[in-house]
Design a protein around this motif. Structure first.
Motif, PDB file in Angstrom:
ATOM      1  N   ARG A  33       7.316  51.229 -21.616  1.00 17.72           N
ATOM      2  CA  ARG A  33       7.200  51.763 -20.257  1.00 17.72           C
ATOM      3  C   ARG A  33       7.145  50.645 -19.192  1.00 17.72           C
ATOM      4  NH1 ARG A  33       8.139  55.785 -16.722  1.00 17.72           N
ATOM      5  NH2 ARG A  33       6.677  55.669 -15.010  1.00 17.72           N
ATOM      6  N   MET A  40      13.591  49.786 -13.497  1.00 17.02           N
ATOM      7  CA  MET A  40      13.912  50.880 -12.573  1.00 17.02           C
ATOM      8  C   MET A  40      13.597  50.531 -11.116  1.00 17.02           C
ATOM      9  SD  MET A  40      12.729  54.399 -14.528  1.00 17.02           S
ATOM     10  CE  MET A  40      11.013  54.004 -14.684  1.00 17.02           C
ATOM     11  N   HIS A  98      23.482  58.685  -7.173  1.00 17.58           N
ATOM     12  CA  HIS A  98      22.246  58.628  -7.962  1.00 17.58           C
ATOM     13  C   HIS A  98      21.052  58.255  -7.086  1.00 17.58           C
ATOM     14  CE1 HIS A  98      23.592  59.096 -12.108  1.00 17.58           C
ATOM     15  NE2 HIS A  98      24.690  58.472 -11.752  1.00 17.58           N
ATOM     16  N   ARG A 103      16.856  51.095  -1.908  1.00 17.64           N
ATOM     17  CA  ARG A 103      15.533  51.730  -1.975  1.00 17.64           C
ATOM     18  C   ARG A 103      15.390  52.764  -0.846  1.00 17.64           C
ATOM     19  NH1 ARG A 103      10.170  50.651  -3.984  1.00 17.64           N
ATOM     20  NH2 ARG A 103       8.676  51.633  -2.596  1.00 17.64           N
ATOM     21  N   ARG A 127      28.110  65.735  -5.712  1.00 16.37           N
ATOM     22  CA  ARG A 127      26.747  65.379  -6.092  1.00 16.37           C
ATOM     23  C   ARG A 127      26.332  66.216  -7.299  1.00 16.37           C
ATOM     24  NH1 ARG A 127      22.970  62.754  -3.059  1.00 16.37           N
ATOM     25  NH2 ARG A 127      23.735  62.986  -0.972  1.00 16.37           N
ATOM     26  N   TRP A 128      26.775  67.485  -7.273  1.00 10.35           N
ATOM     27  CA  TRP A 128      26.364  68.422  -8.327  1.00 10.35           C
ATOM     28  C   TRP A 128      27.202  68.266  -9.574  1.00 10.35           C
ATOM     29  CZ3 TRP A 128      21.860  70.573  -7.214  1.00 10.35           C
ATOM     30  CH2 TRP A 128      21.468  70.528  -5.884  1.00 10.35           C
ATOM     31  N   ALA A 131      25.799  65.450 -11.487  1.00  9.46           N
ATOM     32  CA  ALA A 131      24.551  65.793 -12.192  1.00  9.46           C
ATOM     33  C   ALA A 131      24.911  66.440 -13.527  1.00  9.46           C
ATOM     34  CB  ALA A 131      23.700  66.739 -11.351  1.00  9.46           C
ATOM     35  N   HIS A 134      26.074  64.041 -16.126  1.00  7.94           N
ATOM     36  CA  HIS A 134      24.986  63.328 -16.799  1.00  7.94           C
ATOM     37  C   HIS A 134      24.235  64.206 -17.779  1.00  7.94           C
ATOM     38  CE1 HIS A 134      24.550  59.142 -15.582  1.00  7.94           C
ATOM     39  NE2 HIS A 134      25.376  59.505 -14.627  1.00  7.94           N
ATOM     40  N   PRO A 287      19.865  56.523 -16.329  1.00 10.79           N
ATOM     41  CA  PRO A 287      20.469  56.552 -14.986  1.00 10.79           C
ATOM     42  C   PRO A 287      19.522  56.153 -13.858  1.00 10.79           C
ATOM     43  CG  PRO A 287      20.243  58.774 -15.892  1.00 10.79           C
ATOM     44  CD  PRO A 287      19.837  57.833 -16.979  1.00 10.79           C
ATOM     45  N   MET A 288      18.260  55.946 -14.176  1.00 15.17           N
ATOM     46  CA  MET A 288      17.289  55.522 -13.162  1.00 15.17           C
ATOM     47  C   MET A 288      17.406  54.035 -12.854  1.00 15.17           C
ATOM     48  SD  MET A 288      15.099  58.033 -12.759  1.00 15.17           S
ATOM     49  CE  MET A 288      13.586  57.246 -12.283  1.00 15.17           C
TER      50      MET A 288
ATOM     51  N   CYS B  52       7.459  62.350 -16.941  1.00 16.04           N
ATOM     52  CA  CYS B  52       6.657  61.163 -17.278  1.00 16.04           C
ATOM     53  C   CYS B  52       7.508  59.917 -17.491  1.00 16.04           C
ATOM     54  CB  CYS B  52       5.796  61.430 -18.504  1.00 16.04           C
ATOM     55  SG  CYS B  52       6.756  61.845 -19.949  1.00 16.04           S
ATOM     56  N   ASP B  53       8.818  60.082 -17.762  1.00 16.21           N
ATOM     57  CA  ASP B  53       9.680  58.904 -17.913  1.00 16.21           C
ATOM     58  C   ASP B  53      10.296  58.485 -16.583  1.00 16.21           C
ATOM     59  OD1 ASP B  53       9.257  58.767 -20.666  1.00 16.21           O
ATOM     60  OD2 ASP B  53      10.774  60.314 -21.018  1.00 16.21           O
ATOM     61  N   GLY B  54       9.909  59.164 -15.517  1.00 19.21           N
ATOM     62  CA  GLY B  54      10.500  58.886 -14.205  1.00 19.21           C
ATOM     63  C   GLY B  54       9.825  57.730 -13.499  1.00 19.21           C
ATOM     64  N   LEU B  55      10.216  57.566 -12.250  1.00 19.18           N
ATOM     65  CA  LEU B  55       9.748  56.416 -11.460  1.00 19.18           C
ATOM     66  C   LEU B  55       8.920  56.906 -10.280  1.00 19.18           C
ATOM     67  CD1 LEU B  55       9.996  53.336 -10.811  1.00 19.18           C
ATOM     68  CD2 LEU B  55      12.006  53.926  -9.446  1.00 19.18           C
ATOM     69  N   MET B  57       7.517  56.057  -6.709  1.00 16.32           N
ATOM     70  CA  MET B  57       7.703  55.134  -5.579  1.00 16.32           C
ATOM     71  C   MET B  57       6.941  55.715  -4.412  1.00 16.32           C
ATOM     72  SD  MET B  57      11.720  54.123  -5.503  1.00 16.32           S
ATOM     73  CE  MET B  57      12.261  55.769  -5.881  1.00 16.32           C
ATOM     74  N   GLU B  62      10.493  60.310  -9.072  1.00 13.05           N
ATOM     75  CA  GLU B  62      11.933  60.500  -9.276  1.00 13.05           C
ATOM     76  C   GLU B  62      12.174  60.887 -10.725  1.00 13.05           C
ATOM     77  OE1 GLU B  62      14.699  57.777  -7.313  1.00 13.05           O
ATOM     78  OE2 GLU B  62      15.686  57.590  -9.246  1.00 13.05           O
ATOM     79  N   CYS B  63      12.881  61.972 -10.912  1.00 14.04           N
ATOM     80  CA  CYS B  63      13.159  62.490 -12.253  1.00 14.04           C
ATOM     81  C   CYS B  63      14.109  61.541 -12.996  1.00 14.04           C
ATOM     82  CB  CYS B  63      13.779  63.874 -12.132  1.00 14.04           C
ATOM     83  SG  CYS B  63      14.336  64.517 -13.709  1.00 14.04           S
ATOM     84  N   PRO B  64      13.833  61.303 -14.278  1.00 15.42           N
ATOM     85  CA  PRO B  64      14.676  60.348 -15.011  1.00 15.42           C
ATOM     86  C   PRO B  64      16.080  60.853 -15.319  1.00 15.42           C
ATOM     87  CG  PRO B  64      13.081  61.345 -16.502  1.00 15.42           C
ATOM     88  CD  PRO B  64      12.728  61.806 -15.109  1.00 15.42           C
ATOM     89  N   LYS B  65      16.333  62.141 -15.159  1.00 20.73           N
ATOM     90  CA  LYS B  65      17.645  62.643 -15.592  1.00 20.73           C
ATOM     91  C   LYS B  65      18.706  62.531 -14.498  1.00 20.73           C
ATOM     92  CE  LYS B  65      20.258  64.532 -18.683  1.00 20.73           C
ATOM     93  NZ  LYS B  65      20.484  64.036 -20.019  1.00 20.73           N
ATOM     94  N   HIS B  66      18.433  63.118 -13.317  1.00 21.01           N
ATOM     95  CA  HIS B  66      19.442  63.074 -12.257  1.00 21.01           C
ATOM     96  C   HIS B  66      18.884  62.530 -10.959  1.00 21.01           C
ATOM     97  CE1 HIS B  66      20.497  66.716 -14.753  1.00 21.01           C
ATOM     98  NE2 HIS B  66      21.487  65.894 -14.995  1.00 21.01           N
ATOM     99  N   ASN B  67      17.757  61.856 -11.037  1.00 24.23           N
ATOM    100  CA  ASN B  67      17.195  61.199  -9.861  1.00 24.23           C
ATOM    101  C   ASN B  67      16.767  62.162  -8.751  1.00 24.23           C
ATOM    102  OD1 ASN B  67      19.724  59.675 -11.026  1.00 24.23           O
ATOM    103  ND2 ASN B  67      18.272  58.093 -10.527  1.00 24.23           N
ATOM    104  N   ARG B  79      14.791  65.605  -2.877  1.00 25.36           N
ATOM    105  CA  ARG B  79      16.143  65.049  -3.002  1.00 25.36           C
ATOM    106  C   ARG B  79      16.926  65.813  -4.064  1.00 25.36           C
ATOM    107  NH1 ARG B  79      19.285  61.529  -5.864  1.00 25.36           N
ATOM    108  NH2 ARG B  79      20.699  60.379  -4.537  1.00 25.36           N
ATOM    109  N   ALA B  80      18.181  66.168  -3.726  1.00 25.47           N
ATOM    110  CA  ALA B  80      19.041  66.856  -4.688  1.00 25.47           C
ATOM    111  C   ALA B  80      19.148  66.013  -5.957  1.00 25.47           C
ATOM    112  CB  ALA B  80      20.424  67.062  -4.074  1.00 25.47           C
ATOM    113  N   VAL B  82      17.233  68.513  -7.146  1.00 17.85           N
ATOM    114  CA  VAL B  82      16.129  69.475  -7.258  1.00 17.85           C
ATOM    115  C   VAL B  82      16.041  70.286  -5.971  1.00 17.85           C
ATOM    116  CG1 VAL B  82      14.823  68.175  -8.975  1.00 17.85           C
ATOM    117  CG2 VAL B  82      14.361  67.764  -6.567  1.00 17.85           C
TER     118      VAL B  82
END
Ligand code: FES
Lengths: 363, 103
Positions: A33, A40, A98, A103, A127-128, A131, A134, A287-288, B52-55, B57, B62-67, B79-80, B82
């Motif tokens: 982690r 990240m 993404h 930042r 954008r969609w 997603a 991914h 992807p993060m 829990c694997d996200g970031l 800030m 921020e979600c780890p799958k599609h940010n 943020r899309a 979501v």
């Protein structure tokens, strides 16, 4: 597996959902982690530097192209401008979609909108779609961004080096979106709350193209189109070349990015244009991680990944014969060796769709 | 609703989160940049992905799958892709323990 059906309403899409493939958990290399948090971490400075350089070069090249127009001396400047317009915009669009390039959110959004326009994608729709690319990378019927469908249509691939198919399909769709909002297929992945935005973006893009064409007619010259629109054709080759390498010839309907994505070492100019997306397995798995940290991520996890191709040429040498073989053997794909340090591919992971990962199809 | 002992205060670095499972549900517990603790549902509202694997800030997860991003203080989707807000849960600190109030 037989003839693939790439339609979002087709049999393969249905089967992927019913079999549980679309909900399955993807393979990830274990990264502590603390290390991952560090990878990240977001920063504005690398992307500000690269963006100033990119737009600065574009202004300089276009300026030189206009100044030397219509002599042949303008040609090299147009070729350089075209690659930045028609190819670098693809990677900027991608990374900013993404939200990881900068930042600061407004910076991501500003570069995302500009590059969406240049690469001829509706910023609200794509954008969609990305997603989905991914979540369900190269799952037939579900991923709307499959660049190389099987059986491979080589003529289509070659035409797209000049953006021909993309541009031909873009404009009717743009007009349809501007008049009536998203199409039925787009509605399968764009949420309803965004449909009005899809239409608004299409109207803005259409207005810019109409103004450019009007100016070209008024001047009696294609020069305005050399600056806006045409570079999507004469400068597309680089993003098509690098884009094909991302997944071409590899497996589909799997849930391990080591099987369906390719990492290729590239020269620094291509990496600037492509914004480090040559580390494609790494990008899909995490992807993060922003583009500027992908080389570090690669160093961190490479022991768990197939060896990268060492150049664009080597990547093509591996991929091209596989694409040609897929012309008559649709289920064929390249299954690359893992190093002894890697966790093995889990065949049981990939039994969701009948015929998927059939051992005889792979090499 | 009961208060559940979730973790020690030093189990989460500042500007980070951990996953906490309880009673068949999964939660995310955050140590904010303001030094306070927060709790939300543990799964993204876009797809079935653990946050829990996200970031973290500032006050954003921020979600780890599609940010996709949420404000973890309010659960608001920021943020899309979501669009649906995240559920939040009350948190209190008792000594060096973090407690969350769950249904
Ligand atoms: S699953 Fe969280 S943003 Fe998509």
């Amino acid at each position: 597996m037989g003839q693939r059906d790439y339609s979002p309403f087709g049999a393969d899409a249905k089967r992927a959902v019913e079999s549980g493939l679309t909900a399955a958990e993807w393979y990830h290399t274990d990264v502590p982690r603390k290390v991952m948090k560090d990878l990240m971490a977001r920063s504005d400075s690398p992307a500000i530097r690269d963006t100033v350089l990119l737009y600065g070069l574009m202004i300089a090249f276009a300026g030189a192209g206009i100044a030397l127009w219509p002599t042949l001396w303008s040609l090299p400047f147009w070729l350089a401008y075209g690659v930045l317009y028609g190819s670098a915009s693809d990677s900027r669009w991608h990374e900013c979609s993404h939200g990881t390039a900068f930042r600061t959110p407004w910076m991501n959004n500003a570069v995302y909108e500009i590059s969406s326009f240049m690469i001829m994608r509706n910023s609200a729709t794509w954008r969609w779609s990305h997603a989905r690319h991914h979540s369900e990378t190269y799952i037939v019927g579900r991923d709307p961004e499959i660049a190389v469908m099987r059986p491979t249509v080589l003529a289509k691939l070659i035409l797209n080096f000049f953006g021909i198919i993309d541009v031909i399909t873009f404009f009717p769709n743009l007009i349809r979106n501007a008049v009536a909002g998203p199409t039925a297929a787009e509605k399968t992945f764009v949420p309803q709350s965004e449909w009005a935005k899809v239409q608004r973006v299409a109207q803005i893009h259409l207005a810019i193209y109409a103004a450019t064409v009007a100016l070209a007619i008024a001047l009696g010259s294609i020069l305005p189109l050399m600056v806006i629109g045409l570079p999507r054709i004469y400068g597309a080759w680089h993003h098509v070349m690098t884009g094909l390498l991302q997944h071409g010839g590899l497996a589909d309907n799997v849930i391990d990015h080591r099987l369906n994505s390719r990492t290729v070492y590239m020269n620094p100019i291509s990496r600037f244009i492509y914004w480090n997306m040559n580390y494609h397995v790494e990008h899909h798995m995490f992807p993060m991680v922003p583009y500027h940290a992908l080389p570090r991520l690669h160093e961190t996890i490479k022991a768990d990944l197939p060896a990268p191709n060492r150049s664009i040429a080597e990547g093509f040498a591996e991929m091209w014969p596989a694409l040609k073989r897929q012309l008559f053997q649709e289920d064929y794909f390249l299954k690359r060796e893992l190093p002894p340090t890697a966790k093995p591919y889990r065949e049981d992971f990939h039994q969701y769709v009948p015929g998927m990962m059939a051992p005889k199809a792979a090499e | 609703m009961p208060w559940i002992d979730a973790c020690a205060t030093d189990a989460i670095d500042e500007e980070d989160l951990i996953r906490f499972d309880h009673g068949g549900a999964t939660y995310a517990i955050y140590h904010g940049v303001d030094g306070k603790f927060y709790a939300t549902a543990g799964m993204c509202t876009h797809e079935h992905v653990h946050l829990c694997d996200g970031l973290v800030m500032d006050f954003m997860i921020e979600c780890p799958k599609h940010n996709g991003q949420f404000d973890y203080r309010t659960g608001e989707a920021m943020r899309a892709p979501v669009c649906v807000n995240l559920k939040t849960f009350p948190v209190k600190v008792d000594g060096n323990r973090v407690l969350i109030e769950v249904p």
